[in-house]
Write a protein that holds these residues in place. Structure first.
Motif, PDB file in Angstrom:
ATOM      1  N   LEU A 266       0.831  -1.198   0.000  1.00  0.00           N
ATOM      2  CA  LEU A 266       0.000   0.000   0.000  1.00  0.00           C
ATOM      3  C   LEU A 266       0.869   1.253   0.000  1.00  0.00           C
ATOM      4  O   LEU A 266       0.614   2.192  -0.757  1.00  0.00           O
ATOM      5  CB  LEU A 266      -0.933   0.002   1.218  1.00  0.00           C
ATOM      6  CG  LEU A 266      -1.816   1.239   1.365  1.00  0.00           C
ATOM      7  CD1 LEU A 266      -2.776   1.336   0.194  1.00  0.00           C
ATOM      8  CD2 LEU A 266      -2.571   1.201   2.672  1.00  0.00           C
ATOM      9  N   VAL A 267       1.906   1.262   0.815  1.00  0.00           N
ATOM     10  CA  VAL A 267       2.815   2.413   0.858  1.00  0.00           C
ATOM     11  C   VAL A 267       3.541   2.570  -0.479  1.00  0.00           C
ATOM     12  O   VAL A 267       3.663   3.689  -0.992  1.00  0.00           O
ATOM     13  CB  VAL A 267       3.822   2.261   2.028  1.00  0.00           C
ATOM     14  CG1 VAL A 267       4.924   3.292   1.941  1.00  0.00           C
ATOM     15  CG2 VAL A 267       3.107   2.370   3.357  1.00  0.00           C
ATOM     16  N   VAL A 268       3.987   1.464  -1.074  1.00  0.00           N
ATOM     17  CA  VAL A 268       4.636   1.523  -2.388  1.00  0.00           C
ATOM     18  C   VAL A 268       3.678   2.100  -3.418  1.00  0.00           C
ATOM     19  O   VAL A 268       4.056   2.935  -4.252  1.00  0.00           O
ATOM     20  CB  VAL A 268       5.138   0.124  -2.809  1.00  0.00           C
ATOM     21  CG1 VAL A 268       5.558   0.098  -4.272  1.00  0.00           C
ATOM     22  CG2 VAL A 268       6.289  -0.309  -1.919  1.00  0.00           C
TER      23      VAL A 268
ATOM     24  N   ALA B 203       4.295   5.562  -5.438  1.00  0.00           N
ATOM     25  CA  ALA B 203       4.332   5.508  -6.902  1.00  0.00           C
ATOM     26  C   ALA B 203       3.260   6.409  -7.504  1.00  0.00           C
ATOM     27  O   ALA B 203       3.492   7.054  -8.528  1.00  0.00           O
ATOM     28  CB  ALA B 203       4.153   4.071  -7.379  1.00  0.00           C
ATOM     29  N   ALA B 204       2.102   6.480  -6.865  1.00  0.00           N
ATOM     30  CA  ALA B 204       1.029   7.342  -7.374  1.00  0.00           C
ATOM     31  C   ALA B 204       1.416   8.816  -7.259  1.00  0.00           C
ATOM     32  O   ALA B 204       1.159   9.606  -8.175  1.00  0.00           O
ATOM     33  CB  ALA B 204      -0.256   7.071  -6.606  1.00  0.00           C
ATOM     34  N   VAL B 205       2.045   9.180  -6.154  1.00  0.00           N
ATOM     35  CA  VAL B 205       2.473  10.574  -5.972  1.00  0.00           C
ATOM     36  C   VAL B 205       3.530  10.943  -7.006  1.00  0.00           C
ATOM     37  O   VAL B 205       3.530  12.059  -7.534  1.00  0.00           O
ATOM     38  CB  VAL B 205       3.011  10.786  -4.530  1.00  0.00           C
ATOM     39  CG1 VAL B 205       3.728  12.112  -4.394  1.00  0.00           C
ATOM     40  CG2 VAL B 205       1.869  10.707  -3.533  1.00  0.00           C
TER      41      VAL B 205
ATOM     42  N   GLY C 253       1.865   5.382 -12.869  1.00  0.00           N
ATOM     43  CA  GLY C 253       0.526   4.806 -12.826  1.00  0.00           C
ATOM     44  C   GLY C 253       0.487   3.295 -12.850  1.00  0.00           C
ATOM     45  O   GLY C 253      -0.249   2.666 -12.100  1.00  0.00           O
ATOM     46  N   GLY C 254       1.285   2.680 -13.725  1.00  0.00           N
ATOM     47  CA  GLY C 254       1.266   1.223 -13.837  1.00  0.00           C
ATOM     48  C   GLY C 254       1.760   0.532 -12.582  1.00  0.00           C
ATOM     49  O   GLY C 254       1.162  -0.432 -12.107  1.00  0.00           O
ATOM     50  N   ILE C 255       2.846   1.046 -12.031  1.00  0.00           N
ATOM     51  CA  ILE C 255       3.404   0.459 -10.814  1.00  0.00           C
ATOM     52  C   ILE C 255       2.448   0.669  -9.645  1.00  0.00           C
ATOM     53  O   ILE C 255       2.247  -0.234  -8.833  1.00  0.00           O
ATOM     54  CB  ILE C 255       4.791   1.062 -10.511  1.00  0.00           C
ATOM     55  CG1 ILE C 255       5.766   0.704 -11.617  1.00  0.00           C
ATOM     56  CG2 ILE C 255       5.307   0.589  -9.158  1.00  0.00           C
ATOM     57  CD1 ILE C 255       7.099   1.425 -11.524  1.00  0.00           C
ATOM     58  N   ALA C 256       1.856   1.850  -9.579  1.00  0.00           N
ATOM     59  CA  ALA C 256       0.923   2.138  -8.486  1.00  0.00           C
ATOM     60  C   ALA C 256      -0.291   1.220  -8.557  1.00  0.00           C
ATOM     61  O   ALA C 256      -0.745   0.689  -7.536  1.00  0.00           O
ATOM     62  CB  ALA C 256       0.487   3.599  -8.533  1.00  0.00           C
ATOM     63  N   GLY C 257      -0.810   1.014  -9.740  1.00  0.00           N
ATOM     64  CA  GLY C 257      -1.970   0.134  -9.904  1.00  0.00           C
ATOM     65  C   GLY C 257      -1.648  -1.308  -9.549  1.00  0.00           C
ATOM     66  O   GLY C 257      -2.441  -1.984  -8.887  1.00  0.00           O
TER      67      GLY C 257
END
Length: 55
Positions: free
Chosen positions: A9-11, A15-17, A21-25
């Motif tokens: 969740l932290v990763v 990544a979203a910040v 996008g792909g890594i965050a998703g």
């Protein structure tokens, strides 16, 4: 297992910040799956403890 869900969740949030996008998703999806497994195992553990009762 909950620890891994929180790590993913932290990763995902980092990544979203940063705009990945792909890594965050992917990280958010993994966190959801691991958290779901954790909740299911918690419920099974509680039910088994209630069925067994105190000895």
């Amino acid at each position: 297992m909950l620890r891994w869900a929180l790590i993913f969740l932290v990763v995902a949030l980092i990544a979203a910040v940063l705009g990945f996008g792909g890594i965050a998703g992917s990280a958010a999806g993994i966190a959801k799956i691991i958290f779901g497994i954790f909740v299911i195992l918690l419920i099974i553990s509680i039910v088994m403890n209630m069925v067994r009762g105190k000895r």
